[in-house]
Design an enzyme around this catalytic site. Structure first.
Site, PDB file in Angstrom:
ATOM      1  N   THR A  22       0.822  -1.211   0.000  1.00 53.65           N
ATOM      2  CA  THR A  22       0.000   0.000   0.000  1.00 53.65           C
ATOM      3  C   THR A  22       0.856   1.260   0.000  1.00 53.65           C
ATOM      4  OG1 THR A  22      -1.471   1.279   1.458  1.00 53.65           O
ATOM      5  CG2 THR A  22      -0.099  -0.335   2.521  1.00 53.65           C
ATOM      6  N   ASP A  23       0.265   2.361  -0.468  1.00 47.77           N
ATOM      7  CA  ASP A  23       0.980   3.650  -0.404  1.00 47.77           C
ATOM      8  C   ASP A  23       1.115   4.152   1.037  1.00 47.77           C
ATOM      9  OD1 ASP A  23      -1.695   4.302   0.044  1.00 47.77           O
ATOM     10  OD2 ASP A  23      -1.804   5.872  -1.486  1.00 47.77           O
ATOM     11  N   GLU A  24       0.332   3.547   1.957  1.00 43.70           N
ATOM     12  CA  GLU A  24       0.328   4.068   3.335  1.00 43.70           C
ATOM     13  C   GLU A  24       1.663   3.858   4.043  1.00 43.70           C
ATOM     14  OE1 GLU A  24      -3.333   3.400   5.480  1.00 43.70           O
ATOM     15  OE2 GLU A  24      -4.459   3.126   3.626  1.00 43.70           O
ATOM     16  N   TYR A  67      -1.643  -0.534  11.001  1.00 42.01           N
ATOM     17  CA  TYR A  67      -1.824  -1.191   9.697  1.00 42.01           C
ATOM     18  C   TYR A  67      -0.618  -0.935   8.794  1.00 42.01           C
ATOM     19  CZ  TYR A  67      -3.290  -1.600   4.793  1.00 42.01           C
ATOM     20  OH  TYR A  67      -3.333  -1.889   3.448  1.00 42.01           O
ATOM     21  N   LYS A 111       2.288  -3.460   7.247  1.00 39.34           N
ATOM     22  CA  LYS A 111       2.523  -3.642   5.806  1.00 39.34           C
ATOM     23  C   LYS A 111       3.983  -3.293   5.462  1.00 39.34           C
ATOM     24  CE  LYS A 111       0.003  -4.595   2.923  1.00 39.34           C
ATOM     25  NZ  LYS A 111      -0.419  -5.921   2.370  1.00 39.34           N
TER      26      LYS A 111
HETATM   27  P1  NAD Z   1      -9.775  -7.221   2.259  1.00 44.82           P
HETATM   28  O1  NAD Z   1      -9.753  -6.935   3.726  1.00 44.82           O
HETATM   29  O2  NAD Z   1     -10.993  -6.928   1.473  1.00 44.82           O
HETATM   30  O3  NAD Z   1      -9.451  -8.776   2.020  1.00 44.82           O
HETATM   31  C1  NAD Z   1      -8.442  -9.444   2.726  1.00 44.82           C
HETATM   32  C2  NAD Z   1      -8.594 -10.936   2.439  1.00 44.82           C
HETATM   33  O4  NAD Z   1      -7.531 -11.618   3.130  1.00 44.82           O
HETATM   34  C3  NAD Z   1      -9.912 -11.529   2.950  1.00 44.82           C
HETATM   35  O5  NAD Z   1     -10.465 -12.391   1.976  1.00 44.82           O
HETATM   36  C4  NAD Z   1      -9.490 -12.305   4.197  1.00 44.82           C
HETATM   37  O6  NAD Z   1     -10.328 -13.432   4.455  1.00 44.82           O
HETATM   38  C5  NAD Z   1      -8.079 -12.736   3.818  1.00 44.82           C
HETATM   39  N1  NAD Z   1      -7.261 -13.000   4.999  1.00 44.82           N
HETATM   40  C6  NAD Z   1      -7.105 -12.199   6.090  1.00 44.82           C
HETATM   41  N2  NAD Z   1      -6.288 -12.801   6.986  1.00 44.82           N
HETATM   42  C7  NAD Z   1      -5.916 -13.997   6.435  1.00 44.82           C
HETATM   43  C8  NAD Z   1      -5.066 -15.045   6.870  1.00 44.82           C
HETATM   44  N3  NAD Z   1      -4.469 -15.017   8.068  1.00 44.82           N
HETATM   45  N4  NAD Z   1      -4.878 -16.103   6.051  1.00 44.82           N
HETATM   46  C9  NAD Z   1      -5.506 -16.165   4.838  1.00 44.82           C
HETATM   47  N5  NAD Z   1      -6.325 -15.207   4.390  1.00 44.82           N
HETATM   48  C10 NAD Z   1      -6.532 -14.122   5.173  1.00 44.82           C
HETATM   49  O7  NAD Z   1      -8.506  -6.481   1.664  1.00 44.82           O
HETATM   50  P2  NAD Z   1      -8.320  -5.711   0.274  1.00 44.82           P
HETATM   51  O8  NAD Z   1      -8.824  -4.348   0.411  1.00 44.82           O
HETATM   52  O9  NAD Z   1      -8.790  -6.583  -0.819  1.00 44.82           O
HETATM   53  O10 NAD Z   1      -6.738  -5.633   0.224  1.00 44.82           O
HETATM   54  C11 NAD Z   1      -5.969  -6.693  -0.332  1.00 44.82           C
HETATM   55  C12 NAD Z   1      -4.495  -6.339  -0.229  1.00 44.82           C
HETATM   56  O11 NAD Z   1      -4.245  -5.129  -0.920  1.00 44.82           O
HETATM   57  C13 NAD Z   1      -4.015  -6.124   1.196  1.00 44.82           C
HETATM   58  O12 NAD Z   1      -2.732  -6.686   1.305  1.00 44.82           O
HETATM   59  C14 NAD Z   1      -3.977  -4.617   1.342  1.00 44.82           C
HETATM   60  O13 NAD Z   1      -2.995  -4.236   2.284  1.00 44.82           O
HETATM   61  C15 NAD Z   1      -3.614  -4.202  -0.059  1.00 44.82           C
HETATM   62  N6  NAD Z   1      -4.079  -2.859  -0.476  1.00 44.82           N
HETATM   63  C16 NAD Z   1      -5.403  -2.519  -0.339  1.00 44.82           C
HETATM   64  C17 NAD Z   1      -5.838  -1.272  -0.789  1.00 44.82           C
HETATM   65  C18 NAD Z   1      -7.291  -0.865  -0.699  1.00 44.82           C
HETATM   66  O14 NAD Z   1      -7.610   0.291  -0.981  1.00 44.82           O
HETATM   67  N7  NAD Z   1      -8.198  -1.754  -0.343  1.00 44.82           N
HETATM   68  C19 NAD Z   1      -4.914  -0.373  -1.345  1.00 44.82           C
HETATM   69  C20 NAD Z   1      -3.588  -0.767  -1.467  1.00 44.82           C
HETATM   70  C21 NAD Z   1      -3.179  -2.012  -1.032  1.00 44.82           C
HETATM   71  P1  TYD Z   2     -10.709   4.185   4.354  1.00 46.87           P
HETATM   72  O1  TYD Z   2     -11.701   3.793   3.314  1.00 46.87           O
HETATM   73  O2  TYD Z   2     -10.804   3.564   5.714  1.00 46.87           O
HETATM   74  O3  TYD Z   2      -9.273   3.967   3.721  1.00 46.87           O
HETATM   75  P2  TYD Z   2      -7.803   4.422   4.289  1.00 46.87           P
HETATM   76  O4  TYD Z   2      -7.905   4.703   5.733  1.00 46.87           O
HETATM   77  O5  TYD Z   2      -6.998   3.188   4.010  1.00 46.87           O
HETATM   78  O6  TYD Z   2      -7.406   5.596   3.466  1.00 46.87           O
HETATM   79  O7  TYD Z   2     -10.802   5.744   4.561  1.00 46.87           O
HETATM   80  C1  TYD Z   2     -10.619   6.660   3.497  1.00 46.87           C
HETATM   81  C2  TYD Z   2     -10.609   8.052   4.081  1.00 46.87           C
HETATM   82  O8  TYD Z   2     -11.916   8.335   4.592  1.00 46.87           O
HETATM   83  C3  TYD Z   2      -9.659   8.210   5.245  1.00 46.87           C
HETATM   84  O9  TYD Z   2      -9.087   9.512   5.213  1.00 46.87           O
HETATM   85  C4  TYD Z   2     -10.546   8.066   6.463  1.00 46.87           C
HETATM   86  C5  TYD Z   2     -11.870   8.632   5.995  1.00 46.87           C
HETATM   87  N1  TYD Z   2     -13.062   8.011   6.601  1.00 46.87           N
HETATM   88  C6  TYD Z   2     -14.047   8.807   7.175  1.00 46.87           C
HETATM   89  O10 TYD Z   2     -13.951  10.043   7.177  1.00 46.87           O
HETATM   90  N2  TYD Z   2     -15.150   8.204   7.727  1.00 46.87           N
HETATM   91  C7  TYD Z   2     -15.304   6.855   7.737  1.00 46.87           C
HETATM   92  O11 TYD Z   2     -16.335   6.354   8.277  1.00 46.87           O
HETATM   93  C8  TYD Z   2     -14.293   6.041   7.134  1.00 46.87           C
HETATM   94  C9  TYD Z   2     -14.427   4.544   7.121  1.00 46.87           C
HETATM   95  C10 TYD Z   2     -13.184   6.666   6.576  1.00 46.87           C
END
Ligand code: NAD
Ligand code: TYD
Length: 378
Positions: free
Chosen positions: A158-160, A184, A188
């Protein structure tokens, strides 16, 4: 990761790879996708199962609260798809999957992914994101046993991990120093370091990508966009943290899946690529747009749900701004986002409204109780 390590080129010499060390496209390959029942994972599994009938796609997922096999109904019967329920922290299970399915390539997405949960319970983030990644790396190392040719460990990050930017227009590049703030992002960042350490120490071919905020179908409704769409639908408050001034860069999930596909096959081993939408939005502006689009699609008069916007106590350690420079990916591999944000948001809102049953099935279970505990109201 250093640019110089050539021994980790994972191409198998068949001439099909990008010529740069990416995962070679040929029949009979076995790709392990972890976290394939989650948001990004399910979009990626769908893309790979449909696009690569010559591969076997093994989806390994623990099915935590965020994992949902309903996300994959349309591909579950395909002959090139296998689901295995398991925990990435379970070394024996992971190793047996590597051996049973002769895994050549890994795309690792399984993680605890929600910042608010990490603030409440950081331990599960260290366990899954750090120890789970290390367990996978160790199993890959043991199974591949130094035969790196044709192998690839692709880690989704992630970019975070880069921390927070000010409002000065600066962007995160692949050379930005890591400065994670939340449990988090700290977990990561740690997992990214382990992936690079396995490359630098043992020569394991690996790639790390750092992506911005994703949006689109099948996202668990604790994240901003699906949570707010559902709350608008039911006339519930929209809790905007702080003053809503924080900025995120948003990318449509299928564009992320396309980038992963491209990088997995054509990216250079031992490299990092940033993936982003060049699409920064201040939270409050995004929320106002989301309210407008959702009201319109629900047939409500303009401004109908504005009253739901509620400013609440800010998230602890809330990063001010994320913004990704993905020009390396564009220049090297020609990837750009395909979807304009307004079109992508409209498509997304429509998907959630058309799939209300999917949402109701999720929100009627454990998540409902979690939400009450987090926010004390419904
Ligand atoms: P998500 O929370 O929707 O899905 C996570 C999945 O991992 C779920 O299916 C869960 O059951 C599985 N999981 C969790 N713990 C596990 C374990 N111990 N063993 C096996 N499976 C397990 O997450 P997402 O939003 O789809 O993100 C996927 C990946 O992309 C993550 O690594 C996250 O850090 C990264 N990412 C997400 C975003 C975003 O905006 N969602 C952005 C950048 C990077
Ligand atoms: P989120 O979807 O949780 O993603 P991330 O924290 O990984 O960026 O949140 C996106 C942005 O929205 C973040 O700045 C937090 C804000 N946010 C709210 O203001 N209210 C909410 O209920 C949630 C879930 C997020």
């Amino acid at each position: 990761m250093s640019d110089k390590v050539e021994k980790t080129d994972s191409s198998c010499g068949c001439g099909e790879a990008g010529g740069s060390g990416g995962f070679c496209k040929k029949a009979g390959r076995n790709v392990l996708i972890t976290g394939g029942a989650g948001f990004i994972g399910s979009n990626l599994v769908r893309l790979f199962v449909n696009k690569y009938p010559e591969y076997r796609i093994v989806n390994f997922d623990k099915l935590t609260y965020a994992g949902n096999l309903a996300n994959l109904k349309d591909v579950e019967d395909k002959p090139n798809y296998v689901f295995v329920k398991g925990d990435i922290c379970d070394f024996g299970k992971v190793l047996s999957v590597f051996r049973e399915y002769s895994i050549d390539g890994v795309i690792h997405l399984a993680a605890e992914s929600h910042v608010d949960r990490s603030i409440k319970d950081p331990f599960v983030f260290a366990r899954t994101n750090v120890m789970g990644t290390l367990t996978l790396l160790q199993a890959a190392k043991e199974c591949w046993n130094g035969e790196w040719e044709g192998k690839m460990f692709y880690h989704i990050s992630t970019d975070e991990v880069y921390g927070s930017l000010g409002f000065d227009g600066t962007l995160f590049t692949e050379n930005t120093k890591y400065a994670p703030h939340s449990p988090y992002s700290a977990s990561k960042a740690s997992s990214d370091h382990f992936v690079r350490a396995f490359h630098d120490t043992y020569g394991m071919p690996s790639i790390v990508t750092n992506c911005s905020n994703n949006y689109g179908p099948y996202q668990f409704p604790e994240k901003l966009i699906p949570l707010f769409i559902n709350n608008i639908r039911y006339g519930r408050p929209l809790p905007v943290y702080g003053k809503g001034e924080n900025v995120r860069d948003w990318l449509y999930v299928e564009d992320h899946a396309r980038a992963i596909d491209l990088i997995f096959h054509k990216g250079r081993a031992a490299q990092t690529y940033n993936i982003g939408g060049f699409n920064e939005w201040k939270n409050i502006d995004l929320v106002r747009l989301l309210v407008r689009v959702t009201d319109r699609l629900l047939g409500n008069p303009e401004g109908f749900s504005d009253k739901l916007i509620t400013f609440v106590t800010d998230r602890a350690g809330h990063d001010l701004r994320y913004a990704i420079d993905s020009s390396k990916l564009k220049n090297e591999l020609g990837w750009t986002p395909s979807l304009d944000f307004k079109a992508g948001l409209e498509k997304t809102v429509k998907w959630y409204l058309d799939n209300q049953q999917w949402m109701d099935n999720i929100t009627s279970g454990d998540y409902e109780r979690y939400y009450e505990e987090m926010y004390g109201r419904r």
